[in-house]
Design a protein around this motif. Structure first.
Motif, short mmCIF file in Angstrom:
data_model
loop_
_atom_site.label_atom_id
_atom_site.label_comp_id
_atom_site.label_asym_id
_atom_site.label_seq_id
_atom_site.Cartn_x
_atom_site.Cartn_y
_atom_site.Cartn_z
N TYR A 17 26.90 -5.80 24.76
CA TYR A 17 26.85 -4.56 25.52
C TYR A 17 28.21 -4.37 26.20
CZ TYR A 17 25.16 -1.58 29.34
OH TYR A 17 24.96 -0.58 30.23
N ASP A 51 36.35 7.19 29.73
CA ASP A 51 35.32 7.24 30.75
C ASP A 51 35.47 8.50 31.59
OD1 ASP A 51 33.06 5.99 31.90
OD2 ASP A 51 34.29 5.49 33.65
N ALA A 105 29.89 -2.64 29.02
CA ALA A 105 29.44 -1.92 30.21
C ALA A 105 30.45 -0.89 30.69
CB ALA A 105 29.12 -2.90 31.33
N THR A 106 31.73 -1.12 30.41
CA THR A 106 32.74 -0.15 30.87
C THR A 106 33.53 0.38 29.68
OG1 THR A 106 34.20 -2.02 31.26
CG2 THR A 106 33.09 -1.08 33.18
N SER A 163 26.37 0.52 23.82
CA SER A 163 25.43 -0.53 23.45
C SER A 163 25.05 -0.36 21.99
CB SER A 163 24.19 -0.45 24.33
OG SER A 163 23.13 -1.13 23.69
N ARG A 204 28.19 6.54 29.46
CA ARG A 204 29.27 5.76 30.06
C ARG A 204 29.15 4.26 29.82
NH1 ARG A 204 30.27 7.48 36.00
NH2 ARG A 204 32.16 6.29 35.65
N HIS A 205 28.56 3.91 28.72
CA HIS A 205 28.60 2.51 28.26
C HIS A 205 28.40 2.54 26.75
CE1 HIS A 205 24.33 2.18 27.26
NE2 HIS A 205 24.09 2.88 28.34
#
Lengths: 383, 347
Positions: free
Chosen positions: B159, B168, B161-162, B257, B254-255
């Motif tokens: 994953y 972003d 995350a940023t 996965s 905004r991530h």
């Protein structure tokens, strides 16, 4: 064109049609058998100490039934040119019913044998009811099977979540647990159940009037309408049958794990479709392959077990599943083309030109893999 | 049967206004259902109908709409696709992965790269459907697991995350606010994609080909469409849209996965079908699909706003889909042409 040459051509066509027909009917099951042996030999060679042991064979036999039964349900729907995407949801609902009934019955202090019978009957009834729902949406409202079962799948999954509030149900009568985990003559009892259902389904599809009508509807719905077949009646029976088989799959599932949860086995759907296609069922309808389903289920479980033992991730198994699904289709098309090429070489070339792969005529609902024999010999109107 | 036909013809000619209002693919009916739902909301829970609610619907429907565009093309051409979510998640995740690994950043080009990756993955479907004439559902089932398996086994299963900062920042840029709910800048490219697809379908020969292939492949072939070429175009373009949608999803959530989206395909299919695209092919429109997505998104958000227990959600969505599909099937069955015997046709 002279008369003699045209008869040669028609004889040639008949010959090629017969060869293709034979290849289609027996060749496929034979091919699956060869594939099974190849898979067995390959993994046994790669991991002789674990793969080729009775324990592993038994664990494969334990795992095959539930997925095999779901594939069987889908393959029967495919025979009528439909599909049943609600299979897994129905199986789950049936499993939950069985677990719920056994829990309630045992709490009420009824004899466990009676409770077991009631639980099984209730699960099968739920499966059949789901089938009636599917059939009603398909035959009465007239929704395409893929969309209808897609919607009912969501509906039934939602119902399962609603009734259980998302929690699993544990606990089953001792009798049902014994069936799920026991063996008979060194073979898991659930595998015997699987074989019994397969044999029954094979009998229904091959030897009864209903089976013939279902196949005819799949082969050509309009023609079966004109021959006076009650289409909606056959569709009702078909989806009741697939619903019941799904319920049996659900029973096997719950007996094996002694618990049921909504959302269990959601990854099975794709695997079941893969098995049905690998078995040689034509998604456009008109072909029965019940024993093929059993063989294909065993082959895929053997591959899964082998990859697992060799330490590959579940993702690799997914890729292999997809490659098999796609590969079977490609091999069919290329194989039929190869047969046609060989035949052309034998008959001295120009008599029966092999049409190109791309610009062949299309038949309504029956594309390359379904009736290639017909497609290859039907280029009379082109010349 | 003759009487039926005449009655129907008379009925349609008597009510040209109503028929026009209903739209070619029941878009009018759909708009009516949406209005009805809003009316029900107004009666039951008037406080829930705010601009913020509209903003929520747009936000939650955006990814579905982006995914629905490529699928619409395929469904119009008489196919069915379940691989588009896998293509989307592959394109989105692989792009972000590449950016973080190489330490590069950007605002616009990641969308283009994701679309290009999607296009490349779509070529798998194109080969299987156009050359091998595989049943489209089966082909896409196969490519779905291959693509997703490849993503998880070889590209990555962690994953992220940023996102890279510039990418972003796209996710936090709002063009305007609807009440308390910000509307993201991504609305613009999605709207442009809708317009582009509508133009392709209505103004180009390729668009005509998509409808023709969906109507009847053999007729399309005899008329002179190169069916395999049209199908190739369809699946490449659908891959392109799916890749783009994957990036939209990544930017909005905004991530990144690799486990996202897959499993959502049924919702998107339902939205497209409710929007008037016929599973047999040859029917469907972009504005119908927009309405279909709007309806599904509206129902989902209404359930939340009305405070209905989440255990009910799947069931209610399933019911909405079933009813929507049933309405489409009924109205198509009424207009469906059955093979008729000659005497009945010639008066």
């Amino acid at each position: 064109m002279s008369k003699s040459s045209s008869t040669t051509i028609s004889r040639n066509r008949a010959w090629s049609g017969r060869v293709l027909g034979q290849a289609r009917h027996n060749g496929h099951a034979l091919g699956l058998l060869v594939l099974a042996v190849m898979v067995a030999v390959m993994f046994s060679a790669l991991s002789p100490s674990i793969y080729a042991t009775p324990l592993n064979v038994q664990s494969i036999a334990f795992a095959v039934p539930e997925i095999g039964l779901m594939a069987l349900a889908i393959s029967i729907a495919m025979t009528t040119a439909g599909i049943d995407l609600s299979t897994v949801a129905v199986a789950n609902l049936a499993a939950l019913t069985a677990a719920f009934v056994s829990l309630q019955g045992q709490e009420a202090g009824m004899s466990t044998l009676v409770v077991s019978v009631v639980a099984v009957a209730a699960a099968l009834a739920v499966g059949m009811l789901c089938g009636v729902l599917n059939a009603a949406v398909i035959a009465v409202i007239g929704v395409a099977p893929i969309l209808a079962t897609l919607a009912t799948q969501m509906l039934l999954a939602g119902l399962a979540v609603l009734l259980t509030e998302g929690r699993p149900i544990y606990g089953l009568t001792p009798e049902l647990t014994a069936v799920g985990t026991g063996t008979f003559a060194a073979v898991p009892t659930v595998f015997w159940i699987f074989l019994l259902v397969i044999a029954t389904a094979a009998f229904i599809m091959r030897r009864t009037g209903y089976g013939l009508r279902a196949t005819m509807i799949g082969a050509n719905a309009v023609a079966s309408d004109y021959s006076g077949i009650n289409r909606s009646g056959v569709i009702f029976r078909t989806y009741m049958l697939t619903g019941t088989i799904s319920a049996v799959a659900g029973l096997v599932m719950v007996m094996r794990t002694v618990s049921a949860a909504p959302g269990y086995g959601s990854s099975y759907l794709l695997l079941a479709v893969t098995i049905a296609v690998l078995a040689g069922v034509n998604p456009f309808g008109g072909r029965v392959a019940v024993w093929g389903v059993a063989l294909a289920a065993v082959v895929l479980q053997m591959i899964s077990s082998g990859l697992n033992i060799l330490g590959y991730s579940a993702y690799i198994y997914q890729i292999v599943q997809g490659l098999i699904l796609v590969g079977v289709m490609i091999l069919r098309v290329e194989g039929i083309r190869a047969v046609a090429l060989v035949h052309r070489a034998r008959s001295g070339g120009a008599a029966d030109p092999v049409p190109p792969v791309i610009d062949r005529p299309y038949e309504e609902g029956h594309d390359a893999q379904s009736s290639s024999g017909a497609a290859y010999s039907s280029h009379t109107h082109q010349g | 049967m003759t009487a039926d036909v005449h009655a129907e013809r008379a009925a349609t000619s008597r009510r040209p206004g109503l028929a026009a209002l209903r739209g070619r693919n029941n878009e009018g009916v759909l708009a009516g259902v949406i209005l009805l739902l809003l009316l029900v909301m107004l009666v039951v829970e008037p406080s829930a109908l705010t601009w913020g609610f509209a903003g929520d619907i747009i936000r939650s429907g955006l990814v579905t709409l982006a995914l629905a565009l490529g699928l619409l093309l395929i469904i119009i051409s008489g196919g069915m696709d379940v691989s588009f979510t896998a293509i989307a998640v592959f394109s989105g995740y692989a792009t972000v992965r590449l950016m973080t690994d190489l330490g590069i950043d950007g605002r616009v080009w990641p969308f283009l790269l994701a679309a290009a990756i999607g296009c490349a993955l779509g070529s798998l479907n194109a080969v299987l459907v156009a050359r091998y004439r595989m049943e489209t559902l089966i082909a896409s089932l196969g490519t779905q697991v291959i693509i997703r398996g490849f993503l998880l086994a070889f590209v990555g299963s962690t994953y992220l995350a940023t996102l890279p900062p510039q990418l972003d920042s796209v996710g936090t840029t709002t063009i305007f606010r609807l009440g308390s709910s910000p509307v993201n800048i991504v609305v613009v490219p999605v709207a442009l994609a809708c317009v582009a697809l509508a133009l392709i379908l209505r103004r180009t020969m390729f668009g005509r080909g998509v409808y023709a292939v969906g109507g009847d492949k053999e007729s399309a072939r005899r008329v002179g469409f190169h069916v395999a070429r049209v199908q190739t175009g369809i699946y490449l373009l659908a891959g392109l849209f799916a890749g783009f949608a994957g990036m939209v999803h990544v930017v909005l959530s905004r991530h990144a996965s690799p486990f996202d989206l897959v499993g959502m395909e049924l919702n998107v299919i339902a939205a497209v079908v409710i929007g008037g695209a016929l599973d047999r092919g040859g029917r469907g429109s972009v504005h119908g699909t927009v309405l279909g997505v709007l309806l599904v998104s509206l129902v989902q958000n209404s359930l939340v706003r009305l405070g209905i227990s989440s255990y009910w959600h799947v069931l209610v969505i399933g019911l909405v889909i079933l009813v929507g599909v049933a309405i489409q099937a009924r109205s198509n069955a009424r207009g469906a042409k059955r093979p008729r015997i000659l005497e009945e046709v010639t008066p």
